[in-house]
Design a protein around this motif. Structure first.
Motif, PDB file in Angstrom:
ATOM      1  N   ASN A 103       7.485  39.812  57.602  1.00 23.23           N
ATOM      2  CA  ASN A 103       6.089  40.227  57.497  1.00 23.23           C
ATOM      3  C   ASN A 103       5.135  39.075  57.804  1.00 23.23           C
ATOM      4  O   ASN A 103       4.036  39.007  57.254  1.00 23.23           O
ATOM      5  CB  ASN A 103       5.796  40.807  56.107  1.00 23.23           C
ATOM      6  CG  ASN A 103       6.022  39.784  54.995  1.00 23.23           C
ATOM      7  OD1 ASN A 103       6.459  38.663  55.250  1.00 23.23           O
ATOM      8  ND2 ASN A 103       5.729  40.170  53.763  1.00 23.23           N
ATOM      9  N   ASP A 104       5.558  38.176  58.692  1.00 24.34           N
ATOM     10  CA  ASP A 104       4.693  37.060  59.080  1.00 24.34           C
ATOM     11  C   ASP A 104       3.370  37.564  59.663  1.00 24.34           C
ATOM     12  O   ASP A 104       3.318  38.618  60.302  1.00 24.34           O
ATOM     13  CB  ASP A 104       5.373  36.203  60.158  1.00 24.34           C
ATOM     14  CG  ASP A 104       6.741  35.718  59.746  1.00 24.34           C
ATOM     15  OD1 ASP A 104       6.885  34.518  59.502  1.00 24.34           O
ATOM     16  OD2 ASP A 104       7.674  36.539  59.682  1.00 24.34           O
ATOM     17  N   PHE A 105       2.312  36.776  59.451  1.00 27.80           N
ATOM     18  CA  PHE A 105       1.043  37.036  60.131  1.00 27.80           C
ATOM     19  C   PHE A 105       0.337  35.693  60.297  1.00 27.80           C
ATOM     20  O   PHE A 105      -0.173  35.130  59.332  1.00 27.80           O
ATOM     21  CB  PHE A 105       0.152  38.008  59.364  1.00 27.80           C
ATOM     22  CG  PHE A 105      -1.116  38.357  60.114  1.00 27.80           C
ATOM     23  CD1 PHE A 105      -1.108  39.355  61.072  1.00 27.80           C
ATOM     24  CD2 PHE A 105      -2.292  37.665  59.875  1.00 27.80           C
ATOM     25  CE1 PHE A 105      -2.263  39.673  61.778  1.00 27.80           C
ATOM     26  CE2 PHE A 105      -3.450  37.967  60.571  1.00 27.80           C
ATOM     27  CZ  PHE A 105      -3.435  38.978  61.524  1.00 27.80           C
ATOM     28  N   HIS A 106       0.354  35.183  61.526  1.00 26.45           N
ATOM     29  CA  HIS A 106      -0.241  33.879  61.816  1.00 26.45           C
ATOM     30  C   HIS A 106      -1.278  34.047  62.920  1.00 26.45           C
ATOM     31  O   HIS A 106      -0.960  34.523  64.009  1.00 26.45           O
ATOM     32  CB  HIS A 106       0.833  32.880  62.255  1.00 26.45           C
ATOM     33  CG  HIS A 106       1.977  32.765  61.290  1.00 26.45           C
ATOM     34  ND1 HIS A 106       1.911  31.982  60.153  1.00 26.45           N
ATOM     35  CD2 HIS A 106       3.206  33.349  61.280  1.00 26.45           C
ATOM     36  CE1 HIS A 106       3.058  32.079  59.484  1.00 26.45           C
ATOM     37  NE2 HIS A 106       3.852  32.905  60.153  1.00 26.45           N
ATOM     38  N   GLN A 107      -2.498  33.673  62.626  1.00 24.17           N
ATOM     39  CA  GLN A 107      -3.606  33.805  63.577  1.00 24.17           C
ATOM     40  C   GLN A 107      -4.071  32.414  63.985  1.00 24.17           C
ATOM     41  O   GLN A 107      -4.403  31.588  63.132  1.00 24.17           O
ATOM     42  CB  GLN A 107      -4.748  34.580  62.932  1.00 24.17           C
ATOM     43  CG  GLN A 107      -5.913  34.866  63.865  1.00 24.17           C
ATOM     44  CD  GLN A 107      -7.029  35.587  63.134  1.00 24.17           C
ATOM     45  OE1 GLN A 107      -7.536  35.079  62.133  1.00 24.17           O
ATOM     46  NE2 GLN A 107      -7.399  36.763  63.608  1.00 24.17           N
ATOM     47  N   MET A 108      -4.081  32.160  65.299  1.00 25.26           N
ATOM     48  CA  MET A 108      -4.449  30.847  65.821  1.00 25.26           C
ATOM     49  C   MET A 108      -5.606  30.995  66.792  1.00 25.26           C
ATOM     50  O   MET A 108      -5.648  31.946  67.566  1.00 25.26           O
ATOM     51  CB  MET A 108      -3.239  30.198  66.497  1.00 25.26           C
ATOM     52  CG  MET A 108      -2.089  29.944  65.525  1.00 25.26           C
ATOM     53  SD  MET A 108      -0.476  29.790  66.342  1.00 25.26           S
ATOM     54  CE  MET A 108      -0.120  31.506  66.723  1.00 25.26           C
ATOM     55  N   ARG A 109      -6.509  30.067  66.750  1.00 25.19           N
ATOM     56  CA  ARG A 109      -7.734  30.142  67.541  1.00 25.19           C
ATOM     57  C   ARG A 109      -7.671  29.169  68.717  1.00 25.19           C
ATOM     58  O   ARG A 109      -7.227  28.034  68.572  1.00 25.19           O
ATOM     59  CB  ARG A 109      -8.916  29.768  66.653  1.00 25.19           C
ATOM     60  CG  ARG A 109     -10.290  29.989  67.269  1.00 25.19           C
ATOM     61  CD  ARG A 109     -10.672  31.421  67.222  1.00 25.19           C
ATOM     62  NE  ARG A 109     -12.118  31.595  67.427  1.00 25.19           N
ATOM     63  CZ  ARG A 109     -12.694  32.740  67.661  1.00 25.19           C
ATOM     64  NH1 ARG A 109     -11.959  33.836  67.712  1.00 25.19           N
ATOM     65  NH2 ARG A 109     -13.982  32.843  67.850  1.00 25.19           N
ATOM     66  N   ILE A 110      -8.103  29.637  69.880  1.00 22.54           N
ATOM     67  CA  ILE A 110      -8.240  28.788  71.056  1.00 22.54           C
ATOM     68  C   ILE A 110      -9.707  28.807  71.460  1.00 22.54           C
ATOM     69  O   ILE A 110     -10.301  29.884  71.603  1.00 22.54           O
ATOM     70  CB  ILE A 110      -7.365  29.267  72.224  1.00 22.54           C
ATOM     71  CG1 ILE A 110      -5.879  29.139  71.858  1.00 22.54           C
ATOM     72  CG2 ILE A 110      -7.655  28.475  73.500  1.00 22.54           C
ATOM     73  CD1 ILE A 110      -4.932  29.665  72.913  1.00 22.54           C
TER      74      ILE A 110
END
Length: 259
Positions: free
Chosen positions: A178-185
């Protein structure tokens, strides 16, 4: 030695992954497409293809790829698909893949077949203009040393929902994870503003299932929750995002990069 003619900009990012491509060309078996696409969602016209990560060849295309891009034949190599990408978006795509690689290495190679990556970029359409597509990729095959061999990629035209690239990259879990990783560029755009909402892990799970078109009762069964709890989560999501209905919610979710 592979021909330089088939080199593409994503190779640099992929080659930094310790569980990544090997140099032996292998013929991958066809993954169970229906099961894989069941882990994804398509809010609009879409297509998928199978990508052999050992040599970047492409196969088992959904026929919509010809219609949506107005191309006369199925691409045989990833380079042909990258050539459909807006030139200004290619640096973003390279950075997005690098973010995915870094996050997967952090999570661990033993979990790589239970992770999905997604982000947006513009692609050329049959009308001759560039529209925003949502890219999702699920890794489907590894060798005995956990070197990656194959993925299924799905591209959905979401320009009718939003034309704005949120500049975010997601790595989320599928199946048992159930991973949830949000990364911004950072994009060279005035719309590169801070993300306006933060959803809980459970709210993100509910949002993802709403995007796949499941009803409240179906979501309750899949997450082993009561229908009342699912309704509460949906109400909270709508409130946090200031959305009046699911359609407005999905529009904002894509614009904010939480899908």
């Amino acid at each position: 030695m592979k021909s330089k003619d088939n080199d593409h900009p994503l190779m640099q990012a992929w080659n930094t992954y310790s569980g990544g491509r090997n140099e032996i060309n292998r013929t991958s078996s066809v993954p169970p497409i229906e099961r894989i696409t069941g882990e994804m969602f398509a809010i609009g016209e879409f297509y998928y293809y199978v990508l052999n990560l050992t040599d970047s060849t492409v196969s088992n295309h959904h026929p919509n790829i010809l219609k949506l891009h107005g191309i006369p034949h199925y691409p045989q190599h990833l380079k042909e698909i990258i050539e459909l990408t807006h030139p200004d978006d290619i640096p973003f795509v390279v950075q997005a893949e690098q973010k995915v690689v870094e996050k997967m290495m952090e999570i661990g190679r033993e979990h790589q077949l239970f992770l999905k990556s997604s982000y947006c970029f513009r692609m050329k359409t049959a009308a001759g203009n560039y529209e925003l597509f949502h890219h999702q990729a699920v890794l489907t095959l590894e060798d005995e040393n956990r070197n990656l061999i194959q993925s299924v990629n799905i591209h959905t035209n979401i320009h009718h929902i939003t034309p704005e690239n949120p500049g975010t990259v997601l790595v989320s879990g599928i199946g048992p994870r159930n991973d949830f990783h949000q990364m911004r560029i950072h994009l060279p755009s005035p719309d590169n503003r801070p993300l306006p909402v933060q959803l809980t892990r459970r709210e993100n799970e509910v949002l993802s299932l709403i995007a796949k078109g499941y009803t409240g009762s179906e979501i309750a069964g899949m997450l082993v929750l009561s229908e009342h709890t699912v309704r509460t989560h949906r109400k909270n999501i709508l409130s946090k995002t200031r959305s009046r209905n699911s359609r407005e919610l999905l529009k904002k979710a894509f614009e904010w990069g939480i899908l």
